[in-house]
Design a protein around this motif. Sequence first.
Motif: not given
Length: 397
Positions: A349-375
């Motif tokens: 994902m980071r590599e794809r986003i960096a390619a679309i925007v035209g910036i180095p991949v190290e300038n893209v951060s992807i994180k993920a979290t759950t909402t502990e089964k809420m919502g």
Amino acid sequence: METIAIVVAAGRGSRAGEGLPKQYRRLAGRTVLARTLEAFADHPGVTRILCAIHPDDRELYDASVRELASSSRTKLLEPVYGGATRQISVHRAVAGLAGAGEAVCLVHDAARPFVKPSLIDRAIEAGRRYGAALPGLPVTDTVKRIEQSGAVAETLDRTPLRSVQTPQAFHLASLLEAHARASAEGRDAFTDDGQLMEWAGATVHLFDGDGGNVKLTNPPDFEEAERRLAGRGENMITRVGTGFDVHTFTEGDHIWLGGLKIPHSKGVLAHSDGDVVLHALTDALLGTIACGDIGTHFPPSDPQWKGASSDLFLEHAAKEVRERGGKIDHLDVTVLCERPRIGAHRDAMRERIAAIVGIPVENVSIKATTTEKMGFTGREEGLAAQAAASVRMPERP
């Protein structure tokens, strides 16, 4: 007698090195052409501005014009397309003003963005007084005339010598007549309009030039120009934008996330491909330039975006930032969902986003979290993403 400025911007600028033509390269976040046009647009003595551009550069020209304040754009005429030489380009521009009536015409190189109001003042005054006038500077270096072998033939007396700049000032009718005559006679080797007017029999006068009115030609010229702008306080400021997007799950066997097609037991309900990561990033980038949101630019009511790849949306937002002189520094996204798990796809994902925007991949951060089964995400009814973007923009006075 009105004053019309012709800005010559049809050249390729090959000596400036690889990349865009030099008039479209950026100095402290703004194109050279935008800075040059602004100098004439902001001058009260200039009534109209006509730019001669290369036929391939219309989009670059339009992007430069968008960097100007709305009030500055009102003086701009529809540009004309130049030719293979500077002389042809100026001729086409002057011919496009044939119905303008009595006027002083200032012909200026697009690659001279440091032209001062005082120099434009002197050009207008000299043009009205003499009909043909050029800004000149005394030659301060010793000048040698050499033979073909490279040996010095003589040392010239530099006292009567001047180096010539732009803007050069002429009565419009006289300049048009000289260009038309030169074209009819096949004379096409004139390097500036002063030389052309001399050939046509006009008496050409000189007025005081400005040592700071440099022409950007070689790579070191651009380096020095950047230092000069930094020294007078033209700096970049940081802006931060945020974005958020959410989509409901529906029947399907995959979702689009971060520009990737990821297998899943469900799909998403969306007008486009429903990529919450790219949608959130698009809004974050648009937020840095206060330019609406994704729905403003790509209305869901428009059928052309049905099933569209969200790559297009993010690419468009990045282009909008750059056209305003911005530099994208960093993108950060948090995906909120129970499933699918993001970890295995994060780097792609980071590599794809960096390619679309035209910036180095190290300038893209992807994180993920759950909402502990809420919502709704906890109940696996959908997924969401929130994003932040930081850019640097030219500081406006």
